[in-house]
Each structure stands twice: as structure tokens, then as C-alpha cells.
Write a protein that holds these residues in place. Structure first.
Motif, PDB file in Angstrom:
ATOM      1  N   ARG A  59       0.823  -1.213   0.000  1.00 60.58           N
ATOM      2  CA  ARG A  59       0.000   0.000   0.000  1.00 60.58           C
ATOM      3  C   ARG A  59       0.854   1.259   0.000  1.00 60.58           C
ATOM      4  O   ARG A  59       0.353   2.349  -0.248  1.00 60.58           O
ATOM      5  N   TRP A 149      -6.363   0.425   7.694  1.00 58.29           N
ATOM      6  CA  TRP A 149      -7.674   1.062   7.799  1.00 58.29           C
ATOM      7  C   TRP A 149      -7.775   1.764   9.157  1.00 58.29           C
ATOM      8  O   TRP A 149      -8.535   1.328  10.042  1.00 58.29           O
ATOM      9  N   ALA A 152     -11.455   2.937  10.653  1.00 52.91           N
ATOM     10  CA  ALA A 152     -12.355   1.820  10.976  1.00 52.91           C
ATOM     11  C   ALA A 152     -11.806   1.000  12.146  1.00 52.91           C
ATOM     12  O   ALA A 152     -12.554   0.588  13.041  1.00 52.91           O
ATOM     13  N   THR A 153     -10.489   0.779  12.149  1.00 52.59           N
ATOM     14  CA  THR A 153      -9.887  -0.024  13.215  1.00 52.59           C
ATOM     15  C   THR A 153      -9.961   0.701  14.547  1.00 52.59           C
ATOM     16  O   THR A 153     -10.299   0.096  15.572  1.00 52.59           O
TER      17      THR A 153
END
Length: 183
Positions: A59, A149, A152-153
Motif C-alpha cells: 500500500r 484502515w 475503521a480499526t
């Protein structure tokens, strides 16, 4: 692999196999310890974390220089709660059932289960009933989630932390009621 290569491999592997067999016999004396299962679990964890590391690296997101203290605290509490939820909670017992045998209740909404014997069930059963063992996998997953993420995490970890706080309040309230009523 050709026959000659297979023969060389077998000649090299046999002394290692004998040495490992001796190690297994002498390590635990009269106890049955699933060393091969532990070795497989360590290898699986290595593959698991290498997989996460590969995804994070692909990423291209930079790693932080150091973890933020707030993230460490949030990860610690969320890891504690999720590890206990996965390894001890009544509601998650169907996930553990193939590898464990129910022994009885253990604390509020928690179960005492024993690992089933035989093959990989020993090791998996120990892993899924041990919150300390489970926490290694959970902390790694939450750390990878924060890198991939983060919003969200952190939201999920916040919910798990709130759940841990609520559990603490429930237990404290119960202890105070018991103390006030003389139980």
C-alpha cells in the motif's frame, strides 16, 4: 524432484528427524506436549504476520516513527477485551467447540474449556482457549488494521475499549451490591 535428489534429501532429513524425535521425548518427560503443533503455530503466525506486512508494504503507506501512546493504550485494552471474547465468552463457544471440550462456567459469562487431544486439535484448542495466546494474534491484527484502515480499526477498538470499561463497571457494581447486602 528427481530420484537422486529425493535420496539426498532423505539422507539429510533422517538425522534431523531422529534428533527432533529425541527432543520431543526428552523435553516433556512424562507429559504429552504437542511440540510439533507449537512449531506449526509459530510457522502459521510467521506467515500471517508476513502476509500483513506484505499488504501494508504494497500500500506504500509510511510506518510511524513510533506508536502514539494513545494508540498503544487503545490497542492494549481492545486486545484484552477481544482476546477474552474470542477465548472465553459463552457466545463464541461455537467457534472453539471443534477443538475444545466444555468443562463448566468460569466467571461472569465465561467458560472453562479444555483442548481436545489428538493431532492439531491439541495446539488449536490451547490457542483458542488461552486469552494470552490469542492476544498475540489479536494485537497483530489490530496493529495491521491501524496501518491499513486506521479510522475503521480505531472505531472498532474504541467499541471494544468501551465494552471493557462497561464490564469493569458491571463487575464493580455487582461487588458493591454483594458487599452492601452482606453476601
Amino acid at each position: 524432484m528427481g530420484a537422486a535428489a529425493e535420496g539426498r534429501f532423505a539422507r539429510l532429513a533422517e538425522p534431523l528427524r531422529r534428533r527432533w524425535g529425541h527432543t520431543e521425548r526428552t523435553y516433556a518427560a512424562d507429559e504429552d506436549r504437542p511440540l510439533r503443533g507449537y512449531l506449526a503455530a509459530m510457522a502459521a503466525f510467521g506467515v500471517y504476520t508476513a502476509g500483513w506486512a506484505t499488504v501494508v508494504a504494497s500500500r506504500g503507506r509510511p510506518l510511524p516513527d513510533r506508536p502514539e501512546p494513545w494508540d498503544v493504550a487503545l490497542t492494549a485494552v481492545a486486545t484484552f477485551r477481544l482476546s477474552r471474547l474470542l477465548s472465553k465468552a459463552s457466545v463464541t463457544s461455537p467457534l472453539r467447540a471443534p477443538f475444545t471440550t466444555f468443562q463448566g462456567p468460569q466467571g461472569p459469562a465465561e467458560l472453562h474449556e479444555e483442548a481436545r487431544s489428538g493431532g492439531a486439535k491439541d495446539t488449536v484448542g490451547e490457542l483458542v482457549t488461552c486469552p494470552f495466546c490469542m492476544s498475540v494474534w489479536v494485537a497483530s491484527t489490530l496493529t495491521a488494521g491501524q496501518l491499513l484502515w486506521p479510522r475503521a480499526t480505531r472505531t472498532a477498538m474504541g467499541a471494544l475499549t468501551a465494552l471493557a470499561a462497561a464490564d469493569t463497571l458491571q463487575l464493580t457494581y455487582g461487588a458493591l451490591v454483594d458487599r452492601a447486602t452482606g453476601e
